[in-house]
Scaffold this active site. Structure first.
Site, short mmCIF file in Angstrom:
data_model
loop_
_atom_site.label_atom_id
_atom_site.label_comp_id
_atom_site.label_asym_id
_atom_site.label_seq_id
_atom_site.Cartn_x
_atom_site.Cartn_y
_atom_site.Cartn_z
N SER A 170 0.85 -1.20 0.00
CA SER A 170 0.00 0.00 0.00
C SER A 170 0.88 1.24 0.00
CB SER A 170 -0.89 0.02 1.24
OG SER A 170 -1.43 1.33 1.39
N HIS A 221 -1.10 -1.34 -4.35
CA HIS A 221 -2.36 -1.02 -3.67
C HIS A 221 -2.45 0.49 -3.44
CE1 HIS A 221 -5.82 -2.21 -1.14
NE2 HIS A 221 -5.45 -1.23 -0.32
N ASP A 224 -4.76 3.47 -1.87
CA ASP A 224 -5.85 3.76 -0.94
C ASP A 224 -6.42 5.15 -1.20
OD1 ASP A 224 -6.05 1.44 0.79
OD2 ASP A 224 -4.00 1.92 1.39
N MET A 272 -9.19 7.79 -0.14
CA MET A 272 -10.05 8.11 1.01
C MET A 272 -10.64 9.51 0.84
SD MET A 272 -7.76 6.71 4.16
CE MET A 272 -6.81 5.19 4.03
N HIS A 284 -8.31 0.82 -4.09
CA HIS A 284 -9.24 0.59 -2.97
C HIS A 284 -9.97 1.89 -2.68
CE1 HIS A 284 -9.48 -0.54 1.64
NE2 HIS A 284 -10.68 -0.49 1.07
N MET A 313 -12.24 4.05 -0.72
CA MET A 313 -12.94 4.26 0.56
C MET A 313 -13.66 5.59 0.44
SD MET A 313 -9.86 2.83 2.92
CE MET A 313 -8.70 2.95 1.56
N MET A 357 -11.23 -6.11 5.22
CA MET A 357 -10.48 -5.16 6.05
C MET A 357 -10.21 -5.80 7.40
SD MET A 357 -9.85 -2.55 4.25
CE MET A 357 -8.92 -1.80 5.58
N GLY A 376 -8.91 3.69 7.18
CA GLY A 376 -8.64 5.11 7.36
C GLY A 376 -7.16 5.41 7.53
N PHE A 377 -6.45 4.48 8.14
CA PHE A 377 -5.04 4.77 8.46
C PHE A 377 -4.18 3.52 8.32
CE2 PHE A 377 -7.89 7.47 10.87
CZ PHE A 377 -7.45 8.73 10.50
N GLY A 378 -2.92 3.75 7.97
CA GLY A 378 -1.94 2.67 7.99
C GLY A 378 -1.43 2.47 9.40
N GLY A 379 -0.72 1.38 9.62
CA GLY A 379 -0.01 1.16 10.88
C GLY A 379 -0.87 0.71 12.05
N ASP A 406 -6.41 -6.70 4.12
CA ASP A 406 -5.80 -5.36 4.20
C ASP A 406 -5.87 -4.83 5.62
OD1 ASP A 406 -5.00 -2.75 3.73
OD2 ASP A 406 -6.69 -2.24 2.43
N GLY A 407 -4.69 -4.59 6.20
CA GLY A 407 -4.62 -3.94 7.50
C GLY A 407 -3.85 -4.77 8.52
N GLY A 408 -2.73 -4.25 8.97
CA GLY A 408 -1.97 -4.92 10.01
C GLY A 408 -1.28 -6.20 9.57
N GLY A 430 1.28 -2.13 4.06
CA GLY A 430 1.70 -0.74 3.93
C GLY A 430 2.92 -0.47 4.77
C1 DX5 Z 1 -6.30 1.29 5.62
C2 DX5 Z 1 -5.83 1.01 4.22
C3 DX5 Z 1 -4.70 0.06 4.17
C4 DX5 Z 1 -3.46 0.52 4.88
C5 DX5 Z 1 -2.74 -0.69 5.35
O1 DX5 Z 1 -7.49 2.01 5.56
O2 DX5 Z 1 -6.88 0.48 3.43
O3 DX5 Z 1 -4.41 -0.31 2.83
O4 DX5 Z 1 -2.61 1.30 4.09
O5 DX5 Z 1 -1.66 -0.27 6.12
P1 DX5 Z 1 -0.91 -1.26 7.09
O6 DX5 Z 1 -0.37 -2.38 6.26
O7 DX5 Z 1 0.17 -0.40 7.65
O8 DX5 Z 1 -1.90 -1.72 8.12
ZN ZN Z 2 -6.40 -0.46 1.39
#
Ligand code: DX5
Ligand code: ZN
Length: 218
Positions: A10, A35, A37, A39, A68, A70, A139, A144-147, A175-177, A197
């Protein structure tokens, strides 16, 4: 399992000031998809990039742009994202009152159609669109956020969706974590496309990181 997985880094966690270079770097490092994102600050509490940026990064890779969305609504903007160069366009089931119409519209634009589910959304919403889609995006954080940390509550959902897919040719993306500590459980549950990401972009050697994810999944 593990050998046929795809890694979709991502670019939300990339250096936005050097985005073209970052896309070339993950491409050279052996990613499978890129990927993206998108938003809108309305469907999710963050605002990122739109079709102009997708158009700008398009020449930097031949790999599929896994977009993706959102955003709510998504339907009025699908053509713009297709024309910008998206290969896979994923809409959220929660953001779309007419999910079937949206996935049909994406395929009519000549693109692969994906449907994403937030953590609280049950897999049953997929039942009547399964024969018209190319990708399901589960998901494993609230978008909404990475990390953020991986939600293990999603593992049984991933397994149930894998059963629902049966013989159909549908990517099951998570996707996520996702990182080297969580990826095996996700792949064992049935996922075959992994978004990462922060796990990819936190270091500088993307090739080693992507390979470490593949090794951890195997
Ligand atoms: C979150 C995004 C993800 C995000 C994943 O809303 O859709 O794609 O970037 O980030 P990580 O891999 O850091 O959880
Ligand atoms: Zn995503």
């Amino acid at each position: 399992m593990g050998q046929d997985i795809k890694i979709s880094p991502s670019i939300l966690s990339a250096d936005f000031a050097r985005l073209g270079e970052e896309v070339r770097a993950i491409d050279a490092a052996g990613c499978d998809y890129v990927h993206v994102d998108v938003m809108d600050g309305h469907f999710v509490p963050n605002l990122t990039i739109g079709p102009g940026v997708i158009k700008a990064i398009r020449p930097h890779t031949q790999k599929p742009l896994d977009v993706h969305l959102m955003i709510d609504p998504a339907q009025p903007f699908l053509k713009e994202y297709a024309e910008a160069g998206a290969d896979i366009i994923t809409v959220h089931a929660e953001a779309d009152k007419h999910l079937d119409r949206s996935v049909q519209a994406i395929r009519n634009l000549g693109k692969k159609a994906g449907v994403s589910l937030n953590p609280a959304t049950p897999e049953s919403v997929l039942e009547y669109v399964l024969d018209g889609i190319d990708l399901i995006l589960v998901m494993s954080v609230n978008p909404g956020f990475g990390g953020q940390s991986f939600l293990t509550s999603q593992l049984p959902k991933i397994a149930r969706i894998r059963e629902m897919i049966g013989d159909r040719v549908i990517d099951l993306e998570v996707d996520g974590g996702v990182n080297s500590g969580t990826i095996k459980s996700v792949v064992d549950a049935g996922a075959d496309v992994l978004v990462a990401g922060s796990a990819v972009f936190k270091g500088s050697d993307y090739r080693t990181t992507i390979q470490a994810l593949r090794d951890a999944a195997a």
